[in-house]
Design an enzyme around this catalytic site. Sequence first.
Site, PDB file in Angstrom:
ATOM      1  N   SER A   1       0.185  -6.887 -20.927  1.00 40.85           N
ATOM      2  CA  SER A   1       1.249  -7.026 -21.915  1.00 40.85           C
ATOM      3  C   SER A   1       0.682  -6.699 -23.286  1.00 40.85           C
ATOM      4  O   SER A   1      -0.472  -6.319 -23.409  1.00 40.85           O
ATOM      5  CB  SER A   1       1.782  -8.455 -21.909  1.00 40.85           C
ATOM      6  N   LYS A   2       1.500  -6.848 -24.275  1.00 45.16           N
ATOM      7  CA  LYS A   2       1.106  -6.479 -25.644  1.00 45.16           C
ATOM      8  C   LYS A   2      -0.278  -7.016 -26.029  1.00 45.16           C
ATOM      9  O   LYS A   2      -1.085  -6.315 -26.605  1.00 45.16           O
ATOM     10  CB  LYS A   2       2.119  -7.030 -26.644  1.00 45.16           C
TER      11      LYS A   2
END
Length: 467
Positions: free
Chosen positions: A240-241
Site C-alpha cells: 500500500s501507499k
Amino acid sequence: MVRSRFAPSPTGNLHIGGARTALFNYLYSKHHRGVFVLRIEDTDIERSRDEYVDDILGGLSWLGLDWDEGPYYQKDRTELYREHAERLLKEGLVYRCYCSAEVLEEKRKAALKEGGKPHYDRTCRDLPADDPSHEGKPYVLRFRTPLSGEVSFADLVRGKITFKCEELDDLILLRTDSSPTYNFTVVVDDALMGITHIVRGDDHINNTPRQIVIYEALKYPVPQFAHVPLIHGKDKARLSKRHGATSLLEYRNDGFLPEAVMNYLARLGWAHGDQEIFSREELIEKFDLPAVGKSPSIFDMEKLTWLNSHYLKTLPEDDIAKRLLPFLDEIGISAGYDARLVRIIVNLRERAKTLKEMAQMSEYFFRDDHAVDDAARAKFLTPATKPILTDFAEDLKGIASMDDEESLKARLEGLTKKYNAKPVAIIQPIRVALSGKTVSPGIFEVIAILGKECVERRLKDAIESIQ
RNA sequence: GUCCCCAUCGUCUAGCCUGGUCCAGGACACCGGCCUUUCAAGCCGGCAACGGGGGUUCGAAUCCCCCUGGGGACGCCA
C-alpha cells in the site's frame, strides 16, 4: 487464440503489484502468440482521475508492455451494460431492490455482530413484480444468485477452487443512478472482448464465483482464471501507499532500467529453475502460468538494485550512454552523446547502481566547479602531498597525450621511487585533486578522459588551494 | 465472525504433481579471502530453511488429516 487483458482502475498510480499483473498477462498472451488488451475500469466516477490514467499508460509503456488493443474505457460503454442489465431483468435473473444504502449498512453491522455473514438479507428478492407500494422509489438492480449448489473453477495457478452458493451474495449490478458496478462490467466486457484468460491478483478469488454465475446468466462462455498472489511489503501486508506502492514511474526517475524492473517483477512469484537473468524474449518464451507460485512474495529493493547493476554493466554501452543523458540534464549538465560520454559510462557502470547515481558520479567529468569532499581534501590535499602534486604536474609537461598510459605510468613509478612511497600514496592526492573524491575509476582513465588541459588546471588549482 | 487462499534459508526461489539420487540446490543480502591504484566489479569460500503434530509407507520437503501462523474477501470500490 489467447486473449488476455490488464484492467486497472484509474483510482491510483500503477504500482509494482499492478505492473506485475500486467506483465504476467502480457507474457502469457505473447507466449501463446495471442492478444493483450488494455481496459481502463473507470466506472467509479468519484475516484477515477485522468492523471492516474496517464500514469498507468506511461508506466506500461516504459516497461514496454505494449497492448495490442485498447485502451478501452468503460466510461464509453455504459449503454452496453444497461442493455445487458435490461436483458437480465426481462428474463427475471435480476430484481429491483428498494433497500436504501443506510438500511443495508445497518443490516450488515447487525449480522456481523451476531457472528453471521454480513450479506444482504434478500428482502426485495421475492417482491411481487406488480407491487405498487414501491412505485417511484429509487432502486438498484440485484442479481438473483442461485441459493443452493456450488460454483467451482479450475484456477490455472491454484487448481480447483469451490464455493457454496450460500456464500454468495445478491450483488448489485446497477446502482440507484443506473450506473453499473465492477462485478457486472467486468463480466460484460471480458465476454464481449473475447477474453479467454483472466490473470489477476488473488484478492479477486472471492469475486470469481460471483462473476461466473453472471456469465452463466448471460449465457456467455466462462473464461479461464489465474489468480496470482499479491506482492507484500516488508511487514507482510498487502502493498500500500506506506510501502512505497508509489508509481512505477518513480523507479524510472530513480534511475532504474526497465529491463531490470521487468526481470525482477517476472521472478517475483515465478521461476524457471535456477535462472535469474531473463531478457524479454526469454521471458516470453519461458513464462507459463502453472509455474507461478501460490504464496505471496515480499518486494525486495536490494535484489532489484542488483539486477539493475547487472543490466547497467551488460547492456550495450552506447545504449546506456544515451539513457544517462536525461539524468545528467537533471543535475544541470547538458552533455551530448559522443565518444567521451561512452568512455565515461564504460568506467562508471561497474560502480553505479542506478543511472541517477551514475550521473552524480560523473559530475567532475563535466565541470570544474564539481563538489569536493571535505574529508578527502583534508586528508590528501596537504602540505605533505603538495610536492607530489607539483612534481606530477611538472612531469605532465613532458607527455603529449593523456591517453599515453605507458608514459603516465612511468612518471608515477618515478614518483613512488622518489618519495619512497606506495603507489596509493601518490595516486590518492592526484585523484582528489582531479575528482574531488577519494573514489573514482582508475586514475589513468580519469586522466585520459579529463584531457591534458583540464588535468593541468585542476592540479594547479589544487596545489594553490593548499596553504 | 464467516468464507477463500497460502506455508522451503532474513528475502526471491528450485525440489513437491510422477515419494528414495535432498543430512535440501541457486540467487539477493550478510561475513571472510583473493585480485588491487581508491571504490566498485570479478573470482573463491562461509552462514542460513522444509511451522508443529499425527498418519500412510521399507522410506516424506514431497501423499492424507488436524493444529498453528500469515494473507485475502465479505461495499450502491475496483
